[in-house]
Design an enzyme around this catalytic site. Structure first.
Site, PDB file in Angstrom:
ATOM      1  N   GLY A 350       0.834  -1.190   0.000  1.00  0.00           N
ATOM      2  CA  GLY A 350       0.000   0.000   0.000  1.00  0.00           C
ATOM      3  C   GLY A 350       0.869   1.239   0.000  1.00  0.00           C
ATOM      4  O   GLY A 350       2.086   1.190   0.160  1.00  0.00           O
ATOM      5  N   ASP A 472      -2.282   9.352  14.341  1.00  0.00           N
ATOM      6  CA  ASP A 472      -2.772   8.968  13.005  1.00  0.00           C
ATOM      7  C   ASP A 472      -3.687   7.749  13.105  1.00  0.00           C
ATOM      8  O   ASP A 472      -3.560   6.794  12.340  1.00  0.00           O
ATOM      9  CB  ASP A 472      -1.596   8.693  12.072  1.00  0.00           C
TER      10      ASP A 472
END
Length: 662
Positions: A350, A472
């Protein structure tokens, strides 16, 4: 007399079932096999069944010589059956070669059929008629828009017609990689196909795989159909093939079939070898003269020297004296390069705004890892950042992905994590059927993942030796292990400070849509910042929507605003992910949705701590009633005063993140 009649009927039924169970054959090659052949079909000297050769506009058929009874005479239903065969197709001009098909037909007479696009099965007057009573699994290398073909390289299920009732691009599900891998039918490589029909379930499955790959666990096609109206009794089984151009031979190397059972596996080592495809190249070494050979030696020597110099530069790392204290937690770049096959795109797991993540296997320990490549500013703050990375590497919790270490090069930082085989949660929440095979997570699985992430955040905020602010928290940073347990990962933006201390102000970093509004004012990363992102994450998991969806150049849908609006109207459950249907616990769902709104409150002090969140989720204490939000006219302007300006100037916001760096 009645008893005798019943016994006789039972004996006849058992006899018929027994006979059907005995129907089966396995051909590991076709040398000496009795086959019914027509057209160009023939058996070669080494035992390959060649359906068509290199002739143009021709067809060929090969059938098992005896008809088979597919139906139960008493009920009229079709028996279960299974077949598998190894085939190979080769074409110099791929888009002009129609292909081949496995067929079940009431007759072996296909003299009226046409070659080319009709695959030797139909002609223009009979194609599509129900009177054909024909079932075919087509391996099609030609896209014909008249037959609604999806592309020029697909597998399809045909019923009385060449317009497939179901089809898919040629590919197979790799159990090792947990994804579909594309195949090229006309490559000339041997492949194996399985066709299985379940009579009780009335389901037809078609599975494709390369020659040397075991049968995948997930079929390429799975179609619900009752074959009893299509199947006559008896029927013939075999193959049909047609060619439109020269140099397009089609082969079957082995074939196995079983009625009322699983077809026997083919012995792949015993199958005949495919003939050589394409022109044979002759070595040119003998035509090279001595002057050319001498010059080549000089060039090779220069190349070797350049290769050595480039290799030294290629694996060069940045080392400073202060890094020696971190010892084992620093990886060699060469090991990471080898582990990821040179950071090959095939190993890419990814990518995001802060780097790309690759799968790797460490050469010495054979440990599976995920390696994230991040650009960094090597001027100031790197020492402090590395120190925090090493400290985070000491975190040990069942719901946190372990950060194993790092490697530093000029302008680049590599973070090495424990590998999670099922990837990130967002792939399951937002997948599209056309691009991925991720299954829909059940509500039970989602609720367990939510509790796992909450437990991991509680550990970071209160239970470790320092306060760790992740900064995050989002679905793409929640990784799933083999049992689909949630584990919080990617600590590349994390910050630490002592319990009871006050965090320093930093650049505003994070992911658009998850950043707490107060962070734009203070720049201080506190636990409540993670709680805000966790609240958005809760709504994301429950609703199956991203935090912000841009619907045009100006329009956008803010998830929290939408859920607030539904809450005000008393229809909060209408925001539930449609993929779940009604398969969820109402109390749990209401808890998660309301807790998501509470955690993402625009006032930091109104948000609960992660310890309170865990208590709510475990049912140890009830969730307090949410106040009425009916006075909010514009959820974005009130709940997200700082986010709104970021939404209207997204590019400047993104630039601020990039310039903020790490």
């Amino acid at each position: 007399m009645l008893v005798k009649s019943v016994v006789l009927l039972l004996l006849l039924w058992r006899s018929e079932a027994s006979q059907q169970d005995d129907i089966g054959f396995t051909y590991n090659g076709f040398r000496g096999v009795d086959m019914s052949l027509d057209g160009l079909a023939q058996v070669t000297n080494n035992g390959i069944l060649m359906l068509v050769n290199t002739s143009m506009q021709q067809k060929g058929h090969a059938f098992h010589p005896h008809p088979l009874h597919f139906k139960n005479s008493s009920s009229g239903s079709v028996f279960s059956f299974s077949t598998t065969f190894v085939f190979s197709m080769f074409a110099d001009v791929p888009v002009s070669d129609p292909g081949m098909a496995f067929i079940i037909a009431p007759s072996r007479d296909f003299s009226a059929s046409w070659p080319s696009i009709y695959l030797g099965l139909f002609n223009h007057t009979i194609v599509g008629k129900s009177s054909n009573h024909l079932i075919a699994i087509e391996l099609d290398c030609l896209q014909n828009l008249d037959f609604n073909d999806i592309n020029s390289n697909h597998v399809g299920i045909d019923i009385n017609d060449l317009k497939s009732v179901d089809s898919a691009p040629a590919s197979y599900f790799s159990d090792k990689e947990n994804r579909y891998v594309n195949l090229t039918l006309y490559s000339g490589h041997a492949m194996q196909l399985w066709v299985e029909y379940s009579g009780p379930q009335r389901q037809l499955n078609v599975t494709l795989a390369p020659f040397d790959v075991p049968k995948p666990s997930i079929p390429l096609l799975s179609f619900n159909i009752d074959l009893s109206p299509i199947v006559l009794d008896p029927m013939f089984v075999g193959f049909s093939s047609a060619t439109a151009v020269a140099e397009a031979p089609h082969y079957v190397l082995g074939w196995s079939f079983k009625m009322n059972g699983q077809a026997k596996d083919l012995s792949l080592s015993q199958l005949p070898k495919l003939p050589r495809m394409g022109p044979k190249t002759e070595p040119e070494i003998f035509s090279i003269g001595f002057p050319v050979f001498g010059a080549s030696l000089v060039l090779i020597s220069i190349f070797i020297i350049q290769f050595i110099v480039r290799r030294i530069k290629k694996f060069a790392e940045v080392h400073e004296d202060w890094e020696l204290e971190y010892g084992p937690q620093r990886f060699k770049y060469k090991d990471l390069y080898i582990a990821t096959k040179g950071f090959n795109d095939e190993e890419l797991l990814g990518s995001g705004g802060f780097g790309k993540v690759y799968k790797g296997i460490l050469p010495t320990s054979k440990l599976e890892v995920a390696v994230k490549r991040v650009s960094h500013d090597s001027s100031q703050g790197v020492k402090e950042f590395i120190a925090e990375i090493v400290s985070i590497g000491k975190l040990q919790h069942r719901n946190i992905v372990t950060l194993l270490g790092y490697c530093r090069r000029k302008g680049e930082l590599l973070l090495v994590y424990e590998f999670m085989p099922n990837g990130s949660l967002d792939k399951f929440l937002f997948h599209h059927k056309s691009t991925t095979t991720k299954p829909t997570l059940s509500w039970k699985q989602r609720f367990q993942i939510i509790k796992s992430v909450a437990s991991g955040l509680l550990y970071l905020h209160e239970e470790w030796e320092q306060v760790v602010i992740h900064r995050d928290v989002k679905s793409s940073n929640v990784m799933l292990d083999r049992e689909l347990n949630g584990r919080l990962g990617d600590f590349g933006l994390a910050r630490l400070y002592d319990h009871g201390g006050d965090p320093n102000s930093t650049h505003v970093v994070g992911t658009f849509g998850y950043i707490a509004p107060e962070l734009y004012r203070t720049g201080k990363a506190k636990p409540c910042v993670d709680v805000f992102a966790f609240g958005v994450f809760l709504l994301e998991v429950a609703c199956g929507r991203r935090p912000i969806q841009f619907q045009g150049s100006e329009e956008r849908l803010v998830l929290v605003e939408w859920v607030i609006s539904s809450f005000n109207k008393g229809v909060i459950l209408e925001t539930v992910d449609p993929k779940l249907g009604m398969n969820y616990e109402v109390e749990e769902m209401e808890l998660v949705l309301k807790l998501g709104l509470l955690c993402s409150h625009y006032i930091p002090t109104a948000r609960p701590s992660m310890r309170q969140v865990v208590c709510y989720l475990e049912g140890e204490v009830p969730l307090p009633e949410l106040p009425s939000l009916s006075d909010i006219d514009d959820g974005v302007s009130v709940l997200f005063p700082y986010l709104k300006s970021a939404v209207t100037s997204q590019s400047s916001f993104a630039n601020s993140l990039l310039s903020g760096g790490r």
